[in-house]
Design a protein around this motif. Sequence first.
Motif, PDB file in Angstrom:
ATOM      1  N   ARG A  97       6.904  -8.344  -6.801  1.00  0.00           N
ATOM      2  CA  ARG A  97       5.565  -8.766  -6.699  1.00  0.00           C
ATOM      3  C   ARG A  97       5.538 -10.170  -7.241  1.00  0.00           C
ATOM      4  O   ARG A  97       6.325 -10.593  -7.832  1.00  0.00           O
ATOM      5  CB  ARG A  97       4.521  -8.061  -7.321  1.00  0.00           C
ATOM      6  CG  ARG A  97       5.048  -8.152  -8.972  1.00  0.00           C
ATOM      7  CD  ARG A  97       3.775  -7.080  -9.425  1.00  0.00           C
ATOM      8  NE  ARG A  97       4.192  -6.670 -10.823  1.00  0.00           N
ATOM      9  CZ  ARG A  97       3.406  -5.485 -11.340  1.00  0.00           C
ATOM     10  NH1 ARG A  97       2.433  -5.161 -10.573  1.00  0.00           N
ATOM     11  NH2 ARG A  97       4.057  -4.777 -12.309  1.00  0.00           N
ATOM     12  N   THR A 115      -0.572  -2.459  -2.988  1.00  0.00           N
ATOM     13  CA  THR A 115      -0.963  -3.797  -2.636  1.00  0.00           C
ATOM     14  C   THR A 115      -1.888  -4.642  -3.260  1.00  0.00           C
ATOM     15  O   THR A 115      -1.763  -5.848  -3.130  1.00  0.00           O
ATOM     16  CB  THR A 115      -1.250  -3.741  -0.896  1.00  0.00           C
ATOM     17  OG1 THR A 115      -2.322  -2.951  -0.736  1.00  0.00           O
ATOM     18  CG2 THR A 115       0.085  -3.166  -0.436  1.00  0.00           C
ATOM     19  N   GLU A 139       4.826  -6.102  -2.938  1.00  0.00           N
ATOM     20  CA  GLU A 139       4.920  -6.032  -1.384  1.00  0.00           C
ATOM     21  C   GLU A 139       6.055  -5.136  -1.099  1.00  0.00           C
ATOM     22  O   GLU A 139       6.162  -4.612   0.032  1.00  0.00           O
ATOM     23  CB  GLU A 139       5.599  -7.544  -1.286  1.00  0.00           C
ATOM     24  CG  GLU A 139       4.482  -8.373  -1.845  1.00  0.00           C
ATOM     25  CD  GLU A 139       5.067  -9.800  -1.492  1.00  0.00           C
ATOM     26  OE1 GLU A 139       5.989 -10.150  -0.418  1.00  0.00           O
ATOM     27  OE2 GLU A 139       4.751 -10.746  -2.217  1.00  0.00           O
TER      28      GLU A 139
END
Length: 213
Positions: A97, A172, A177
């Motif tokens: 992330r 999310t 990701e």
Amino acid sequence: MYIIIYIHNKPVYLCDRLDSKLEQLHHRPDTIFIDELGTHSIKAMLREIALPEIHCGIFLHPDLEALKKAFFKKFEKHVAAGGLVLNDRKEILMIFRRGFWDLPKGHIDEGETLEACAIREVQEETGIQALEIIKPLTITYHTYEQGTHHILKESHWYLMSTPADSQLIPQTEEDIEQIEWVASEKLEAYIAKAYPSIRNVIQGYIENHTSQP
């Protein structure tokens, strides 16, 4: 004994003595060394560690708890908990992330225990439901800015296990990701793209658990 606080992703060691590692760092020209505790010296450390040419800081005081208390008073402390999760193949769960590989963690809710927070955050961020805490691992500290607030995050880490076939669902809305199981022979490439405190958690686990989780 010492604790490490990452400020601007640089380590600041709060210690009550200099061991061999800190002695080596002490003699580096890019290390800030302070051995006088006071408001002015804490401000000096925070100012100097922000300079681009500085690698790390060492703050020495014979009473580590007093030093820690005085240093922490300069920040608004947030407590979080998370997990280093292993599957049946002894692979480590890592999330991606905001441009970095990370481990799942999050802030504690009011009235929640650290263990419950760690389990909940791993479940929310990864989708894994079948989790078991094996034992506590370590505590990390890092700072960041949130508007005009100077935040120090105290993160409590737990070693956890889950079946290898657990379904992975990235959260999310927390900017996650990717989620991957990482085998030991591939870890180096991942932790090279992780925050320093996360590298410490993983490397500490590897050093102390070479033959068992």
